[in-house]
Scaffold this active site. Structure first.
Site, mmCIF file in Angstrom:
data_model
loop_
_atom_site.group_PDB
_atom_site.id
_atom_site.type_symbol
_atom_site.label_atom_id
_atom_site.label_comp_id
_atom_site.label_asym_id
_atom_site.label_seq_id
_atom_site.Cartn_x
_atom_site.Cartn_y
_atom_site.Cartn_z
ATOM 1 N N HIS A 236 0.838 -1.199 0.000
ATOM 2 C CA HIS A 236 0.000 0.000 0.000
ATOM 3 C C HIS A 236 0.869 1.244 0.000
ATOM 4 O O HIS A 236 1.782 1.364 0.827
ATOM 5 C CB HIS A 236 -0.919 0.005 1.232
ATOM 6 C CG HIS A 236 -1.896 1.140 1.222
ATOM 7 N ND1 HIS A 236 -2.019 2.046 2.241
ATOM 8 C CD2 HIS A 236 -2.802 1.521 0.289
ATOM 9 C CE1 HIS A 236 -2.969 2.934 1.945
ATOM 10 N NE2 HIS A 236 -3.450 2.632 0.768
ATOM 11 N N HIS A 237 0.601 2.135 -0.936
ATOM 12 C CA HIS A 237 1.266 3.436 -0.976
ATOM 13 C C HIS A 237 0.215 4.518 -0.843
ATOM 14 O O HIS A 237 -0.350 4.974 -1.843
ATOM 15 C CB HIS A 237 1.995 3.634 -2.317
ATOM 16 C CG HIS A 237 3.254 2.838 -2.452
ATOM 17 N ND1 HIS A 237 3.861 2.629 -3.675
ATOM 18 C CD2 HIS A 237 4.029 2.220 -1.527
ATOM 19 C CE1 HIS A 237 4.958 1.907 -3.490
ATOM 20 N NE2 HIS A 237 5.079 1.641 -2.197
ATOM 21 N N GLU A 238 -0.100 4.930 0.357
ATOM 22 C CA GLU A 238 -0.927 6.135 0.504
ATOM 23 C C GLU A 238 0.004 7.323 0.323
ATOM 24 O O GLU A 238 1.068 7.389 0.937
ATOM 25 C CB GLU A 238 -1.624 6.168 1.869
ATOM 26 C CG GLU A 238 -2.432 7.432 2.134
ATOM 27 C CD GLU A 238 -3.480 7.735 1.049
ATOM 28 O OE1 GLU A 238 -4.350 6.901 0.811
ATOM 29 O OE2 GLU A 238 -3.390 8.826 0.435
ATOM 30 N N HIS B 209 -6.448 3.826 -5.864
ATOM 31 C CA HIS B 209 -7.584 4.494 -5.217
ATOM 32 C C HIS B 209 -7.410 6.006 -5.377
ATOM 33 O O HIS B 209 -6.307 6.487 -5.569
ATOM 34 C CB HIS B 209 -7.701 4.072 -3.758
ATOM 35 C CG HIS B 209 -8.378 2.731 -3.643
ATOM 36 N ND1 HIS B 209 -9.459 2.508 -2.846
ATOM 37 C CD2 HIS B 209 -8.124 1.565 -4.291
ATOM 38 C CE1 HIS B 209 -9.853 1.251 -2.984
ATOM 39 N NE2 HIS B 209 -9.051 0.651 -3.849
ATOM 40 N N GLU B 210 -8.535 6.720 -5.328
ATOM 41 C CA GLU B 210 -8.554 8.138 -5.730
ATOM 42 C C GLU B 210 -7.815 8.260 -7.068
ATOM 43 O O GLU B 210 -6.845 9.028 -7.205
ATOM 44 C CB GLU B 210 -7.900 9.042 -4.664
ATOM 45 C CG GLU B 210 -8.580 9.007 -3.329
ATOM 46 C CD GLU B 210 -8.203 7.768 -2.510
ATOM 47 O OE1 GLU B 210 -7.031 7.383 -2.540
ATOM 48 O OE2 GLU B 210 -9.088 7.189 -1.864
ATOM 49 N N GLU C 260 -10.436 2.471 -7.784
ATOM 50 C CA GLU C 260 -11.664 2.851 -7.094
ATOM 51 C C GLU C 260 -12.428 3.760 -8.072
ATOM 52 O O GLU C 260 -12.993 3.273 -9.041
ATOM 53 C CB GLU C 260 -11.283 3.544 -5.792
ATOM 54 C CG GLU C 260 -12.394 3.786 -4.843
ATOM 55 C CD GLU C 260 -11.882 4.562 -3.638
ATOM 56 O OE1 GLU C 260 -11.035 5.448 -3.796
ATOM 57 O OE2 GLU C 260 -12.345 4.290 -2.515
ATOM 58 N N GLU D 75 -16.537 1.434 1.497
ATOM 59 C CA GLU D 75 -16.108 2.151 2.698
ATOM 60 C C GLU D 75 -17.099 3.240 3.127
ATOM 61 O O GLU D 75 -17.199 3.550 4.312
ATOM 62 C CB GLU D 75 -14.714 2.750 2.482
ATOM 63 C CG GLU D 75 -14.678 3.771 1.358
ATOM 64 C CD GLU D 75 -13.253 4.189 0.979
ATOM 65 O OE1 GLU D 75 -12.337 3.375 1.132
ATOM 66 O OE2 GLU D 75 -13.092 5.334 0.529
HETATM 67 C C1 NOJ Z 1 -9.190 5.734 0.685
HETATM 68 C C2 NOJ Z 1 -9.281 4.402 0.059
HETATM 69 O O1 NOJ Z 1 -10.418 4.283 -0.709
HETATM 70 C C3 NOJ Z 1 -9.246 3.353 1.110
HETATM 71 O O2 NOJ Z 1 -9.396 2.089 0.557
HETATM 72 C C4 NOJ Z 1 -7.999 3.446 1.884
HETATM 73 O O3 NOJ Z 1 -8.063 2.576 2.972
HETATM 74 C C5 NOJ Z 1 -7.784 4.846 2.421
HETATM 75 N N1 NOJ Z 1 -7.948 5.807 1.398
HETATM 76 C C6 NOJ Z 1 -6.400 4.967 3.009
HETATM 77 O O4 NOJ Z 1 -5.451 4.955 2.019
#
Ligand code: NOJ
Length: 670
Positions: free
Chosen positions: A375-377, A445-446, A464, A470
């Site tokens: 995961h790369h936020e 995502h985003e 996404e 969510e």
């Molecule tokens: C929004 C994403 O849709 C979700 O899946 C993720 O857990 C959070 N951002 C954190 O990155």
């Protein structure tokens, strides 16, 4: 055994090349004659119209651009060169909802001179049209102030849409209005039902190094225009010629479900740059994820930190015991500790929190035949991410991580740029290409919207780009209402796979510790959660709930069994926002799966013509119980088995807000 795919050109033949002083009109029809495009030049200005099955679906509509240094192609031009081409081929997707894809079209290329010259190419399919502009090398580098393309639709029509230019990107509930009542700028795919019953969807294909096209639908009008998402300085696009724009596409279908059998966007993308990309492996996964959305664990370090070595091993054990391939871990790296917005995010992508030992968890996962999903936020801080991108992917590759979920939770990238402007389009592609170097697939995502790029970059597996599951945990506005997943298949999902994250069994979110416990819940029945595994295609498909919520649940057998990669897909029934029924055949067996869901109670009628003739199948139905109702008895589920064959028709009762999932296993005959 599947039949080998036959890929070939049956005709790639130049039918006509004309070079005359000037022409007033040019016409091209699809190979079967169903779709017709006519370009007319009146007073030096070209327009196009589209006729489908004898119905005018797009009336004379404008083409062209304004550059920052003046009009381009909107001053009088002359059509001087015209050429035609045909293509008929079948190609194979390395993974997806459909293995073999037919690509048959007739192409018309128009070259205009006068003012500054430009080429427009139309590709006309039986079920739609794509067209794009090509800027000649002589233009060198220039900037675009506006695109002039319009789609003048018939007066009487309904539209399903979400507004563009919003802080939460694509994560909004769909509006359904008359087309002339939209009065807003909207995202694509933009789905419209004409009074005749014809359905169409406007979108784009092969969005590369250009801003996303949004659509302006003026109040009281059905003359839809393109609005390119600008840079923060107002410029729409910086272009280095020669350059092709993305394809502007119009899907056409006789009914809502027909929109789902349409591959023009994929067909208008370039073939794979990664060969058959056999290293991109579809699969199902669980993750240290829902617990954070429920608020029982945190992404941030501290006493409730979710991404610990011990917790990851617990998920790995669960995945291994249930034949699921991946385990997603979020909140594993330092740089941000719990504050979503407000900047200051400086993630570090090659270091872990002290309580997460990545060497140990990946070793343990390997031993159990499971892989870690990284995961790369980024917090939308793309500059920080780009500076570390190579080392971030190398770090995961070193640990044998084959898929990375990325995230861009921010109102603007780096505080200033829209996610879906040219800046964002370039950034997301850089990430996909860098990941490919390390044989890593990305689940964004985003994201930037899907425009069929997965054909060219098959490691861009999912995304996404809509309100996902969510929102049911925390949105505070009632979550995703009961019709949301009945709209998605005909709107957002036309663009491509979605990581919706289905499979919540704790429908009332009893595990949730956060606020609004009475408003946060899943708006559907348990059987409907199962139906989403067939209805929402994603090659990385999540079993989103906590492992403990699946233990001892007979319905979990369906999630264990359902594939994430398909040989073929058939949309059998559907009305936008009301109901949908889809059948898909597993790519790796002869088995078939059906998913159906509805808002109102109904009986899904599924003729089993697609099964192999004379061959019995063992069918397991996971359906709503007789008294099920998403509001009052959402857990009421029946599991039934019976033998079925081609010629039979399944009639499946669906409860209010309900659904059903069916697995049909080909029985071996003695
Ligand atoms: C929004 C994403 O849709 C979700 O899946 C993720 O857990 C959070 N951002 C954190 O990155």
């Amino acid at each position: 055994m599947k039949h080998p795919v036959v890929i070939g050109w049956t005709s790639a033949l130049l039918l006509l090349a004309a070079c005359r002083p000037s022409m007033e009109e040019a016409v091209v029809t699809s190979p079967g004659g169903q779709t017709r495009v006519q370009v007319r030049i009146q007073d030096g200005r070209p327009t196009y119209r589209v006729v489908w099955n004898g119905e005018e679906v797009v009336t004379d509509s404008e083409l062209g651009f304004d550059l920052t240094d003046g009009p381009y192609f909107t001053e009088p031009v002359e059509l001087t060169h015209l050429s035609f081409n045909n293509r008929s081929e079948t190609w194979e997707q390395p993974w997806g909802e459909q293995r073999e894809i037919g690509n048959r079209y007739r192409e018309m290329k128009l070259r205009f001179t006068g003012g500054r010259h430009l080429t427009i190419t139309f590709r006309v399919f039986e079920d739609g049209v794509g067209f794009r502009y090509s800027f000649p090398a002589a233009l060198d580098s220039f900037a675009i102030a506006a695109e002039r393309t319009r789609f003048h639709l018939p007066d009487s029509a309904r539209a399903w849409w979400i507004a563009a230019y919003q802080n939460d990107r694509f994560e909004y509930l769909f509006n359904q209005t008359d087309l002339s009542a939209v009065g807003d700028t909207v995202h694509t795919p933009f789905t419209v039902r004409l009074a005749s019953g014809t359905h169409l969807s406007i979108h784009e294909a092969a969005l590369t190094d250009f801003p996303s096209a949004t659509l302006v639908v003026p109040a009281g009008s059905t003359d839809v225009g393109i609005d390119l998402v600008p840079w923060s300085n107002g410029i729409k696009a910086y272009v280095q010629a020669p350059f092709h724009t993305p394809w502007r596409t119009i899907r056409l279908a006789a009914d809502a479900k027909g929109l789902l059998h349409n591959y023009i966007d994929l067909n208008l993308n370039e073939p794979s740059k990664l060969g058959d990309a056999e290293w991109v492996r579809p699969g199902k996964y669980v993750g240290i994820w829902w617990a954070m959305h429920l608020g029982t664990h945190s992404w941030a370090s501290g006493p409730t930190h979710g991404a610990t070595t011990a917790e990851t091993k617990r998920y790995i054990d669960f995945a291994a015991a249930n034949g699921l391939q991946g385990v997603l871990v979020e909140g594993w790296n330092p740089g941000w500790d719990g504050q979503w917005f407000g900047g200051g995010t400086r993630f570090i992508f090659n270091q872990t929190h002290p309580d997460f030992d990545i060497s140990e968890v990946t070793r343990y996962a390997r031993e159990k035949g499971v892989y870690l999903i990284g995961h790369h936020e980024t917090g939308g801080d793309t500059r920080n991410y780009e500076a570390q991108l190579d080392s971030a992917m190398a770090f995961y590759a070193r640990h044998g991580v084959p898929v990375v979920k990325t995230g861009y939770v921010a109102h603007r990238l780096d505080g200033t740029e829209w996610h879906h402007g040219q800046y964002g389009v370039r950034h997301y592609r850089l990430v996909t290409e860098t990941a490919a170097k390390y044989r890593i697939a990305v689940n964004i995502h985003e994201p930037i919207k899907d425009t069929g790029i997965r054909r060219t970059w098959p490691n861009e597996v999912s995304r996404e780009g809509a309100r996902g599951q969510e929102f049911n945990a925390w949105s505070g506005d009632g979550g995703n209402p009961v019709d949301h997943v009945a709209i998605l298949p005909f709107t957002r999902l036309l663009a491509g796979p979605m990581d919706y994250t289905p499979g919540i069994f704790d429908l009332m979110l009893e595990a949730k510790a956060g606020p609004n416990p009475d408003r946060n819940r899943i708006h559907g029945t348990l059987a409907r959660e199962l139906s989403l595994y067939v209805i929402i295609h994603s090659p990385v498909q999540m079993a989103a709930d906590l492992p403990e919520h699946y233990e001892g649940q007979p319905a979990f057998a369906f999630i264990r069994d359902v594939p994430a990669d398909w040989e073929t897909s058939l949309a059998l029934e559907g009305e936008i926002g009301q109901f949908v029924t889809i059948a898909r055949q597993d790519r790796n067996s002869e088995d078939w799966y059906v998913g159906t869901l509805s808002v109102e109670p109904r009986t899904a009628v599924v003729p089993l013509d697609f099964l192999e003739a004379g061959q019995p199948y063992q069918a397991t139905l996971y359906r709503d119980g007789d008294r099920a109702d998403w509001r009052t008895r959402p857990f009421d589920l029946e599991i039934e088995t019976r033998v079925v064959q081609a010629g039979d028709t399944l009639r499946i009762p669906v409860a209010p807000g309900g659904g059903a999932a069916v697995r049909m296993v080909r029985m071996t005959m003695q």
